[in-house]
Design a protein around this motif. Structure first.
Motif, mmCIF file in Angstrom:
data_model
loop_
_atom_site.group_PDB
_atom_site.id
_atom_site.type_symbol
_atom_site.label_atom_id
_atom_site.label_comp_id
_atom_site.label_asym_id
_atom_site.label_seq_id
_atom_site.Cartn_x
_atom_site.Cartn_y
_atom_site.Cartn_z
ATOM 1 N N ALA A 159 0.828 -1.212 0.000
ATOM 2 C CA ALA A 159 0.000 0.000 0.000
ATOM 3 C C ALA A 159 0.860 1.259 0.000
ATOM 4 O O ALA A 159 0.600 2.205 -0.752
ATOM 5 C CB ALA A 159 -0.937 0.003 1.206
ATOM 6 N N GLY A 160 1.898 1.256 0.810
ATOM 7 C CA GLY A 160 2.765 2.430 0.882
ATOM 8 C C GLY A 160 3.518 2.685 -0.416
ATOM 9 O O GLY A 160 3.555 3.807 -0.929
ATOM 10 N N CYS A 161 4.114 1.645 -0.956
ATOM 11 C CA CYS A 161 4.903 1.811 -2.189
ATOM 12 C C CYS A 161 4.021 2.145 -3.385
ATOM 13 O O CYS A 161 4.406 2.945 -4.243
ATOM 14 C CB CYS A 161 5.732 0.561 -2.458
ATOM 15 S SG CYS A 161 7.083 0.361 -1.298
ATOM 16 N N SER A 162 2.843 1.549 -3.467
ATOM 17 C CA SER A 162 1.958 1.880 -4.591
ATOM 18 C C SER A 162 1.447 3.308 -4.464
ATOM 19 O O SER A 162 1.321 4.015 -5.468
ATOM 20 C CB SER A 162 0.804 0.884 -4.700
ATOM 21 O OG SER A 162 0.010 0.885 -3.536
ATOM 22 N N ALA A 163 1.181 3.770 -3.248
ATOM 23 C CA ALA A 163 0.747 5.152 -3.053
ATOM 24 C C ALA A 163 1.857 6.132 -3.449
ATOM 25 O O ALA A 163 1.590 7.155 -4.085
ATOM 26 C CB ALA A 163 0.334 5.371 -1.597
ATOM 27 N N ILE A 164 3.087 5.802 -3.098
ATOM 28 C CA ILE A 164 4.223 6.651 -3.484
ATOM 29 C C ILE A 164 4.352 6.700 -5.002
ATOM 30 O O ILE A 164 4.521 7.777 -5.594
ATOM 31 C CB ILE A 164 5.527 6.155 -2.828
ATOM 32 C CG1 ILE A 164 5.490 6.408 -1.329
ATOM 33 C CG2 ILE A 164 6.748 6.803 -3.464
ATOM 34 C CD1 ILE A 164 6.598 5.715 -0.552
ATOM 35 N N GLY A 165 4.277 5.543 -5.641
ATOM 36 C CA GLY A 165 4.383 5.490 -7.100
ATOM 37 C C GLY A 165 3.277 6.279 -7.782
ATOM 38 O O GLY A 165 3.522 7.033 -8.729
ATOM 39 N N LEU A 166 2.051 6.124 -7.308
ATOM 40 C CA LEU A 166 0.926 6.855 -7.903
ATOM 41 C C LEU A 166 1.062 8.360 -7.668
ATOM 42 O O LEU A 166 0.768 9.165 -8.556
ATOM 43 C CB LEU A 166 -0.404 6.344 -7.338
ATOM 44 C CG LEU A 166 -0.805 4.943 -7.794
ATOM 45 C CD1 LEU A 166 -1.957 4.416 -6.939
ATOM 46 C CD2 LEU A 166 -1.184 4.944 -9.261
ATOM 47 N N ALA A 167 1.530 8.744 -6.486
ATOM 48 C CA ALA A 167 1.710 10.170 -6.196
ATOM 49 C C ALA A 167 2.801 10.778 -7.076
ATOM 50 O O ALA A 167 2.678 11.918 -7.530
ATOM 51 C CB ALA A 167 2.044 10.364 -4.719
#
Length: 177
Positions: free
Chosen positions: A49-57
């Motif tokens: 969840a954290g890494c995908s949120a960073i990538g999307l941001a």
């Protein structure tokens, strides 16, 4: 990409299923996480969840156009290998692959410029979709793995070998260009 007649959130939620490299990485991650019984989704889900949120941001900055298909194929290959061999690894290895897969999918899910609310809705939908798909793939894999029937274990490992083969084909197509 947009799907006519759907909200931006739903378009984002369906995006991971409409991109072959994203589907194969999500399936591989779900199989890898679900293979280990008892199913513990706490730490893997936090990493994902954290890494995908960073990538999307990071896609909103406009500096990242996407991820090279070879990188996506390489990540799928590595995770597929873990599933195919069926070995239990220290948490650090799957965590790194979860993070790399989530970050790569997030960075590859950029949205075309538009109204801020539309972009936010699409990226939010993508993020929620990624989490739902990962949890579902892991949960159903764990149900099969809990049965302790050898044919189910072999089936999971065969799926991992198919992911290996598909990722090699995807890599060949990516390098052909």
């Amino acid at each position: 990409m947009t799907v006519q007649g759907m909200s931006s959130f739903m378009t984002g939620a369906l995006h991971p299923l409409l991109t072959p490299s994203h589907v194969i990485i999500l399936l591989a991650l779900g199989l890898a996480v679900g293979q280990h019984i008892p199913l513990r989704l706490g730490a893997p889900l936090k990493v994902f969840a954290g890494c995908s949120a960073i990538g999307l941001a990071l896609t909103t900055t406009g500096r990242i156009a996407g991820v090279h298909p070879g990188i996506l194929s390489g990540i799928a290959f590595a995770i597929g290998g873990i599933v195919a061999f069926g070995k239990k690894l220290p948490f650090a290895v799957p965590a790194i692959l979860l993070g790399a897969g989530a970050l790569a999918i997030g960075l590859d899910s950029g949205v075309e410029k538009g109204a801020a609310w539309t972009v936010f809705g699409t990226l939010s939908g993508t993020w929620v979709g990624l989490l739902v798909y990962l949890v579902n793939f892991a949960f159903y894999t764990s149900l099969a793995a809990e049965k302790k029937q050898q044919w189910l274990q072999i089936g999971i490992r065969v799926a991992g070998s198919w992911i290996l083969a598909i990722s090699v084909l995807m890599l060949a197509f990516a390098l052909r260009k």
